[in-house]
Design an enzyme around this catalytic site. Structure first.
Site, PDB file in Angstrom:
ATOM      1  N   LYS A 151      16.990  60.969  39.386  1.00 42.86           N
ATOM      2  CA  LYS A 151      16.540  61.550  38.060  1.00 42.86           C
ATOM      3  C   LYS A 151      16.606  62.756  38.427  1.00 42.86           C
ATOM      4  O   LYS A 151      16.517  63.608  37.124  1.00 42.86           O
ATOM      5  CB  LYS A 151      14.996  60.932  38.359  1.00 42.86           C
ATOM      6  CG  LYS A 151      14.323  59.684  38.582  1.00 42.86           C
ATOM      7  CD  LYS A 151      15.758  59.030  38.014  1.00 42.86           C
ATOM      8  CE  LYS A 151      15.120  57.355  38.675  1.00 42.86           C
ATOM      9  NZ  LYS A 151      17.020  56.592  38.146  1.00 42.86           N
TER      10      LYS A 151
ATOM     11  N   GLU B  75      10.942  48.589  34.678  1.00 42.61           N
ATOM     12  CA  GLU B  75      10.922  46.943  35.002  1.00 42.61           C
ATOM     13  C   GLU B  75       9.467  46.345  35.676  1.00 42.61           C
ATOM     14  O   GLU B  75       8.979  46.919  36.199  1.00 42.61           O
ATOM     15  CB  GLU B  75      12.215  47.050  35.973  1.00 42.61           C
ATOM     16  CG  GLU B  75      11.869  47.553  37.429  1.00 42.61           C
ATOM     17  CD  GLU B  75      13.088  49.236  36.690  1.00 42.61           C
ATOM     18  OE1 GLU B  75      12.591  50.074  35.568  1.00 42.61           O
ATOM     19  OE2 GLU B  75      13.479  50.020  37.712  1.00 42.61           O
TER      20      GLU B  75
ATOM     21  N   ASP C  61      18.782  55.529  32.011  1.00 40.95           N
ATOM     22  CA  ASP C  61      17.743  54.384  32.581  1.00 40.95           C
ATOM     23  C   ASP C  61      16.431  55.638  33.107  1.00 40.95           C
ATOM     24  O   ASP C  61      16.665  56.869  33.228  1.00 40.95           O
ATOM     25  CB  ASP C  61      18.117  53.640  33.681  1.00 40.95           C
ATOM     26  CG  ASP C  61      16.590  52.343  33.779  1.00 40.95           C
ATOM     27  OD1 ASP C  61      16.341  52.440  35.284  1.00 40.95           O
ATOM     28  OD2 ASP C  61      15.557  52.196  32.817  1.00 40.95           O
ATOM     29  N   ASN C  62      15.000  55.118  32.521  1.00 38.73           N
ATOM     30  CA  ASN C  62      14.322  55.918  33.567  1.00 38.73           C
ATOM     31  C   ASN C  62      14.128  57.713  32.666  1.00 38.73           C
ATOM     32  O   ASN C  62      13.502  58.194  33.815  1.00 38.73           O
ATOM     33  CB  ASN C  62      14.248  55.987  34.701  1.00 38.73           C
ATOM     34  CG  ASN C  62      14.491  54.883  35.882  1.00 38.73           C
ATOM     35  OD1 ASN C  62      15.210  54.797  35.993  1.00 38.73           O
ATOM     36  ND2 ASN C  62      13.558  53.974  35.445  1.00 38.73           N
TER      37      ASN C  62
ATOM     38  N   ASP D 209      21.412  56.075  36.973  1.00 37.66           N
ATOM     39  CA  ASP D 209      20.704  55.589  37.303  1.00 37.66           C
ATOM     40  C   ASP D 209      20.006  55.605  38.506  1.00 37.66           C
ATOM     41  O   ASP D 209      19.719  54.409  39.571  1.00 37.66           O
ATOM     42  CB  ASP D 209      20.306  54.149  37.034  1.00 37.66           C
ATOM     43  CG  ASP D 209      19.184  53.249  37.841  1.00 37.66           C
ATOM     44  OD1 ASP D 209      19.460  52.004  37.657  1.00 37.66           O
ATOM     45  OD2 ASP D 209      17.985  53.858  37.521  1.00 37.66           O
TER      46      ASP D 209
HETATM   47  N1  LIG Z   1      25.394  58.124  44.532  1.00 39.72           N
HETATM   48  C1  LIG Z   1      24.946  58.499  44.782  1.00 39.72           C
HETATM   49  N2  LIG Z   1      23.976  59.933  44.561  1.00 39.72           N
HETATM   50  C2  LIG Z   1      23.313  60.559  44.730  1.00 39.72           C
HETATM   51  N3  LIG Z   1      21.961  59.521  45.075  1.00 39.72           N
HETATM   52  C3  LIG Z   1      22.296  58.866  44.859  1.00 39.72           C
HETATM   53  C4  LIG Z   1      23.409  57.855  44.589  1.00 39.72           C
HETATM   54  N4  LIG Z   1      23.005  56.096  45.042  1.00 39.72           N
HETATM   55  C5  LIG Z   1      21.915  55.852  45.229  1.00 39.72           C
HETATM   56  N5  LIG Z   1      21.348  57.228  44.650  1.00 39.72           N
HETATM   57  C6  LIG Z   1      20.265  57.302  45.084  1.00 39.72           C
HETATM   58  C7  LIG Z   1      19.088  56.564  44.019  1.00 39.72           C
HETATM   59  C8  LIG Z   1      17.809  55.977  45.015  1.00 39.72           C
HETATM   60  C9  LIG Z   1      17.521  55.298  43.972  1.00 39.72           C
HETATM   61  C10 LIG Z   1      17.034  56.009  41.731  1.00 39.72           C
HETATM   62  N6  LIG Z   1      16.217  55.176  41.710  1.00 39.72           N
HETATM   63  C11 LIG Z   1      15.039  55.453  41.034  1.00 39.72           C
HETATM   64  O1  LIG Z   1      14.763  56.549  41.843  1.00 39.72           O
HETATM   65  C12 LIG Z   1      14.292  54.401  40.645  1.00 39.72           C
HETATM   66  C13 LIG Z   1      12.555  54.296  40.500  1.00 39.72           C
HETATM   67  C14 LIG Z   1      11.836  53.853  39.760  1.00 39.72           C
HETATM   68  C15 LIG Z   1      10.667  53.712  40.324  1.00 39.72           C
HETATM   69  C16 LIG Z   1       9.949  54.184  39.102  1.00 39.72           C
HETATM   70  C17 LIG Z   1       8.482  54.111  39.090  1.00 39.72           C
HETATM   71  C18 LIG Z   1       8.042  54.212  39.892  1.00 39.72           C
HETATM   72  F1  LIG Z   1       6.265  53.777  40.406  1.00 39.72           F
HETATM   73  C19 LIG Z   1       8.819  53.870  40.891  1.00 39.72           C
HETATM   74  C20 LIG Z   1       9.905  54.089  41.439  1.00 39.72           C
HETATM   75  C21 LIG Z   1      12.599  53.005  38.477  1.00 39.72           C
HETATM   76  C22 LIG Z   1      14.144  52.777  38.278  1.00 39.72           C
HETATM   77  O2  LIG Z   1      14.347  52.159  37.815  1.00 39.72           O
HETATM   78  C23 LIG Z   1      14.869  53.818  39.411  1.00 39.72           C
HETATM   79  O3  LIG Z   1      16.200  53.969  39.081  1.00 39.72           O
HETATM   80 MG   LIG Z   2      16.407  53.068  36.895  1.00 39.14          MG
END
Ligand SMILES: Nc1ncnc2c1ncn2CCCCCNC(=O)c1cc(-c2ccc(F)cc2)cc(O)c1O
Ligand SMILES: [Mg+2]
Length: 214
Positions: free
Chosen positions: A144, A199, A169-170, A141
């Site tokens: 992406k 969500e 997810d997503n 999650d």
């Molecule tokens: N340890 C690691 N290593 C690498 N990346 C890492 C990390 N730890 C964190 N991140 C970086 C993750 C940042 C958040 C990822 N999730 C998402 O970007 C996300 C976006 C939406 C979304 C949907 C519609 C919209 F209009 C806008 C946004 C919905 C979701 O359920 C999402 O999970």
């Molecule tokens: Mg998500």
């Protein structure tokens, strides 16, 4: 008040949820994000799919990529059998700090190890760090565009056993097209799509469950 969205979610949890009651913390996050301000938790609809997979797998070792406020971390941790461990990786220090406090409010911090850093840097260290061999369940999650490279990294690090379940997810919104193509076309995975909604919104999304075949 509260400088960031995660901070405002934490404050709402601290003001409304029952200390030590994970379900009341989960409900508090859902009502805040459904009624006050949207946040990218897996949410209550997709959360029920996540719950069902955790209960079916009964995992001893779980990896979560992307902690955010710890919402899915709580959903998983509250359903784990005794002695099981959940390792969750979060890139952002602030998100990790908030998640730790939300997990503490829910009384779930003993089953969870939260590491701060990039998944690509942390995944190769996990076997040694936790004296473990394979994950039984991986909840994906985070970014992406990281879903596919990190899945390949998990394979290369020999962290997947025959039968290990990946739940992503997503896969529809925002979407993870390269990941989907890989798990749906590779002979090493049996993949199944669970349609749902993004969500807190009436927008299509869904989760992909992929079983590693070894
Ligand atoms: N340890 C690691 N290593 C690498 N990346 C890492 C990390 N730890 C964190 N991140 C970086 C993750 C940042 C958040 C990822 N999730 C998402 O970007 C996300 C976006 C939406 C979304 C949907 C519609 C919209 F209009 C806008 C946004 C919905 C979701 O359920 C999402 O999970
Ligand atoms: Mg998500």
């Amino acid at each position: 008040s509260g400088k960031s969205r995660p901070m405002r979610i934490l404050q709402y949890v601290q003001n409304t949820a029952v200390q030590g009651d994970a379900n009341s913390v989960i409900s508090a996050v859902d009502s805040y994000c459904a009624n006050v301000e949207w946040a990218m938790n897996v949410g209550d609809k997709k959360g029920e799919i996540l719950d069902a997979v955790v209960l079916d797998v009964r995992p001893r070792w779980v990896l979560e990529l992307g902690t955010y406020c710890g919402y899915s971390t709580m959903r998983i941790a509250r359903l784990l059998p005794p002695g099981a461990r959940l390792i969750t990786l979060e890139m952002n220090h602030h998100y990790a700090q908030v998640a730790k406090q939300i997990l503490g409010h829910a009384g779930l911090d003993s089953q969870v190890d939260l590491l701060v850093g990039a998944s690509s840097a942390l995944i190769p260290q996990l076997k040694k760090k936790f004296d473990m061999d394979k994950f039984d369940l991986v909840f994906i999650d985070h970014w992406k565009t990281s879903y596919l490279p990190d899945t390949k990294l998990l394979e290369e690090c020999d962290l997947l056993a025959s039968g290990t379940v990946l739940l992503a997810d997503n896969v529809t919104c925002p979407g993870a097209p390269e990941y989907l193509h890989y798990v749906r076309n590779s002979p090493r995975y049996k993949s199944l799509y669970f349609p749902s909604q993004l969500e807190y919104l009436r927008v299509e999304d869904g989760m992909e469950k992929s079983v590693f075949l070894g």
